[in-house]
Design an enzyme around this catalytic site. Structure first.
Site, PDB file in Angstrom:
ATOM      1  N   LYS A 196      -4.810  37.263 -48.075  1.00  0.00           N
ATOM      2  CA  LYS A 196      -3.626  36.451 -48.325  1.00  0.00           C
ATOM      3  C   LYS A 196      -3.668  35.986 -49.773  1.00  0.00           C
ATOM      4  O   LYS A 196      -4.617  35.323 -50.199  1.00  0.00           O
ATOM      5  CB  LYS A 196      -3.591  35.250 -47.380  1.00  0.00           C
ATOM      6  CG  LYS A 196      -2.421  34.322 -47.673  1.00  0.00           C
ATOM      7  CD  LYS A 196      -2.246  33.281 -46.608  1.00  0.00           C
ATOM      8  CE  LYS A 196      -1.120  32.335 -46.976  1.00  0.00           C
ATOM      9  NZ  LYS A 196      -0.900  31.313 -45.955  1.00  0.00           N
ATOM     10  N   ARG A 206       7.934  27.259 -47.680  1.00  0.00           N
ATOM     11  CA  ARG A 206       7.515  25.873 -47.930  1.00  0.00           C
ATOM     12  C   ARG A 206       8.712  24.937 -47.900  1.00  0.00           C
ATOM     13  O   ARG A 206       8.581  23.771 -47.533  1.00  0.00           O
ATOM     14  CB  ARG A 206       6.735  25.786 -49.247  1.00  0.00           C
ATOM     15  CG  ARG A 206       5.395  26.527 -49.158  1.00  0.00           C
ATOM     16  CD  ARG A 206       4.624  26.536 -50.459  1.00  0.00           C
ATOM     17  NE  ARG A 206       3.471  27.428 -50.390  1.00  0.00           N
ATOM     18  CZ  ARG A 206       2.738  27.795 -51.437  1.00  0.00           C
ATOM     19  NH1 ARG A 206       3.025  27.329 -52.646  1.00  0.00           N
ATOM     20  NH2 ARG A 206       1.715  28.619 -51.291  1.00  0.00           N
ATOM     21  N   LYS A 223      -2.504  26.789 -54.651  1.00  0.00           N
ATOM     22  CA  LYS A 223      -3.520  27.155 -53.651  1.00  0.00           C
ATOM     23  C   LYS A 223      -4.478  28.213 -54.178  1.00  0.00           C
ATOM     24  O   LYS A 223      -5.088  28.953 -53.414  1.00  0.00           O
ATOM     25  CB  LYS A 223      -2.789  27.638 -52.384  1.00  0.00           C
ATOM     26  CG  LYS A 223      -1.876  26.578 -51.762  1.00  0.00           C
ATOM     27  CD  LYS A 223      -1.331  27.008 -50.402  1.00  0.00           C
ATOM     28  CE  LYS A 223      -0.509  25.895 -49.763  1.00  0.00           C
ATOM     29  NZ  LYS A 223      -0.033  26.257 -48.405  1.00  0.00           N
ATOM     30  N   GLU A 239     -12.890  40.657 -48.357  1.00  0.00           N
ATOM     31  CA  GLU A 239     -12.370  39.585 -47.484  1.00  0.00           C
ATOM     32  C   GLU A 239     -12.114  40.123 -46.079  1.00  0.00           C
ATOM     33  O   GLU A 239     -12.460  39.490 -45.082  1.00  0.00           O
ATOM     34  CB  GLU A 239     -11.034  39.055 -48.043  1.00  0.00           C
ATOM     35  CG  GLU A 239     -11.158  38.035 -49.146  1.00  0.00           C
ATOM     36  CD  GLU A 239     -11.542  36.664 -48.622  1.00  0.00           C
ATOM     37  OE1 GLU A 239     -11.735  36.499 -47.407  1.00  0.00           O
ATOM     38  OE2 GLU A 239     -11.664  35.743 -49.452  1.00  0.00           O
ATOM     39  N   LYS A 254      -0.814  39.912 -46.847  1.00  0.00           N
ATOM     40  CA  LYS A 254       0.348  39.068 -47.087  1.00  0.00           C
ATOM     41  C   LYS A 254       0.406  38.676 -48.560  1.00  0.00           C
ATOM     42  O   LYS A 254      -0.617  38.292 -49.104  1.00  0.00           O
ATOM     43  CB  LYS A 254       0.203  37.825 -46.216  1.00  0.00           C
ATOM     44  CG  LYS A 254       1.250  36.789 -46.386  1.00  0.00           C
ATOM     45  CD  LYS A 254       0.935  35.659 -45.475  1.00  0.00           C
ATOM     46  CE  LYS A 254       1.952  34.577 -45.739  1.00  0.00           C
ATOM     47  NZ  LYS A 254       1.577  33.344 -45.160  1.00  0.00           N
ATOM     48  N   TYR A 319      11.056  38.291 -40.790  1.00  0.00           N
ATOM     49  CA  TYR A 319      12.251  37.511 -40.462  1.00  0.00           C
ATOM     50  C   TYR A 319      13.427  38.420 -40.150  1.00  0.00           C
ATOM     51  O   TYR A 319      14.471  37.958 -39.714  1.00  0.00           O
ATOM     52  CB  TYR A 319      12.581  36.556 -41.621  1.00  0.00           C
ATOM     53  CG  TYR A 319      11.423  35.643 -41.948  1.00  0.00           C
ATOM     54  CD1 TYR A 319      11.103  34.578 -41.107  1.00  0.00           C
ATOM     55  CD2 TYR A 319      10.606  35.873 -43.057  1.00  0.00           C
ATOM     56  CE1 TYR A 319      10.018  33.763 -41.371  1.00  0.00           C
ATOM     57  CE2 TYR A 319       9.518  35.061 -43.343  1.00  0.00           C
ATOM     58  CZ  TYR A 319       9.230  34.009 -42.489  1.00  0.00           C
ATOM     59  OH  TYR A 319       8.146  33.210 -42.749  1.00  0.00           O
TER      60      TYR A 319
HETATM   61  C1  PBG Z   1       0.600  28.370 -44.179  1.00  0.00           C
HETATM   62  C2  PBG Z   1       1.417  29.586 -44.329  1.00  0.00           C
HETATM   63  C3  PBG Z   1       2.248  29.963 -45.400  1.00  0.00           C
HETATM   64  C4  PBG Z   1       2.920  31.113 -45.006  1.00  0.00           C
HETATM   65  C5  PBG Z   1       2.451  31.442 -43.724  1.00  0.00           C
HETATM   66  N1  PBG Z   1       1.508  30.486 -43.332  1.00  0.00           N
HETATM   67  C6  PBG Z   1       2.522  29.287 -46.688  1.00  0.00           C
HETATM   68  C7  PBG Z   1       1.439  29.077 -47.645  1.00  0.00           C
HETATM   69  O1  PBG Z   1       0.333  29.596 -47.515  1.00  0.00           O
HETATM   70  O2  PBG Z   1       1.679  28.311 -48.581  1.00  0.00           O
HETATM   71  C8  PBG Z   1       3.964  31.833 -45.792  1.00  0.00           C
HETATM   72  C9  PBG Z   1       4.945  32.645 -45.003  1.00  0.00           C
HETATM   73  C10 PBG Z   1       6.190  33.035 -45.720  1.00  0.00           C
HETATM   74  O3  PBG Z   1       6.373  32.794 -46.922  1.00  0.00           O
HETATM   75  O4  PBG Z   1       7.043  33.630 -45.060  1.00  0.00           O
HETATM   76  N2  PBG Z   1      -0.725  28.420 -44.504  1.00  0.00           N
END
Ligand code: PBG
Length: 329
Positions: A196, A206, A223, A239, A254, A319
């Protein structure tokens, strides 16, 4: 060779194209992300995600039954937590009567066969908008993993089939697996967000959950100390391999489309199913271009999903899942 070999023979008609097609999209491919909010009769559109909604439990129940009837078989749950319930340790995440726990039960009551996966991370519950506990400007790793393990057990107790840790703390898959085993949840699976990236494509998500890192002194504004650097490839393999070794049943990459090189790399490397998350920013980009009449929404949507599957995805969190199934039937 040429003119004896002519590649265009296999493209000459729709029938022959169907016959030789290597990648197909079916409703079975999809995980449907759902955003849940408190209240009754609430179904509010997310401004940066046209035609996507936050729903209260009554609407969630209807939505899930509709998804099941359409042939979709798995959902991925996220909750929007009221501001007054947020704290640094994500205490509300462990509430047996919390929104996530009630959402799981609601779905399992309405549609027992629907596979329910839950997001496991602190950010929606965190007063700082971080996926872990914050102390002295740092995100604590091991302390956070312990909370995530408790959270996973709580989701399993409420009836979740899979937990999906999206936090990127080190060692959390093993910590979660051991906690689930200790509590007798041998058959509850783990889908790990393994590779990720610290991506700007998460913006609309968010907005949807009001979960962005807050702008307070001594709290990191991004992050990047736990999510991966978009520049890195080999690290993604390491990872992911570690998560498999720690007990992940499914691994995930992701975002999706901008990271398909990573998807293929990981598909070649591990022998567990690979999921890809086509994230909120990817959705928003296509919706915006289509609204302006600059792209053919449905054609581009299908092409993008084909590309994601062709790259090696066995599962796609998207989505667009409903739009696609409507188009297929
Ligand atoms: C939370 C999380 C996030 C997403 C999925 N789980 C946001 C982030 O890590 O800040 C993002 C999903 C999306 O943008 O569709 N940890």
């Amino acid at each position: 060779m040429y003119p004896l070999v002519r590649n265009r023979r296999l493209r000459a008609t729709e029938s022959v194209r169907r016959l030789v097609r290597e990648t197909v999209i079916t409703p079975d491919d999809f995980l449907v992300p759902l955003f849940v909010v408190e209240g009754k009769g609430v179904k509010e559109e997310i401004p940066s995600m046209p035609n996507y909604y936050r729903m209260s439990l009554d609407h969630l129940e209807k939505e899930v039954s509709e998804l099941w009837k359409m042939g979709l078989c798995a959902v991925l749950l996220f909750v929007k937590v009221p501001e007054n319930l947020k704290d640094n340790k994500g205490t509300e995440a462990l509430n047996p009567e919390g929104l996530m726990q009630r959402a799981i039960k609601t779905i399992k009551n309405a549609c027992p066969e629907m596979l329910v996966m839950t997001d496991v991370a602190l950010d929606p519950f965190s007063s700082y908008g971080h996926d872990g506990i914050v102390a002295e400007g740092q995100i604590l790793n091991d302390e956070t993993a312990e909370v995530l393990a408790e959270m996973s057990v709580s989701h399993a107790q409420a009836g979740a089939d899979f937990v999906a840790p999206s936090d990127m703390m080190d060692g959390r898959i093993m910590t979660i697996r051991e906690a689930l085993e200790d509590e007798g949840f041998h058959n509850i699976g783990i889908m790990s967000y393994s590779a990720k990236y610290a991506s700007a494509y998460y913006g609309p998500f968010r907005d949807a959950l009001d979960s962005a890192p807050v702008d307070i002194e001594n709290v990191p504004k991004d992050k990047k100390t736990y999510q991966m650097d978009p520049a890195n490839r080999f690290e993604a393999i390491r990872e992911t391999q570690m998560d498999v070794d720690e007990g992940a049943d499914i691994v995930m990459v992701k975002p999706g489309l901008p990271y398909l090189d990573i998807v293929r790399e990981i598909k070649n490397e591990v022998d567990v199913p690979v999921a890809v998350y086509q994230v909120s920013g990817e959705y928003a980009m296509l919706k915006a271009a289509a609204e302006k009449g600059w792209l053919d929404h449905d054609a581009v949507m299908m092409e993008q999903l084909l590309a994601i599957k062709r790259a090696g995805a066995n599962i796609v969190a998207s989505y667009f899942a409903k739009d696609v199934v409507q188009l297929l039937t």
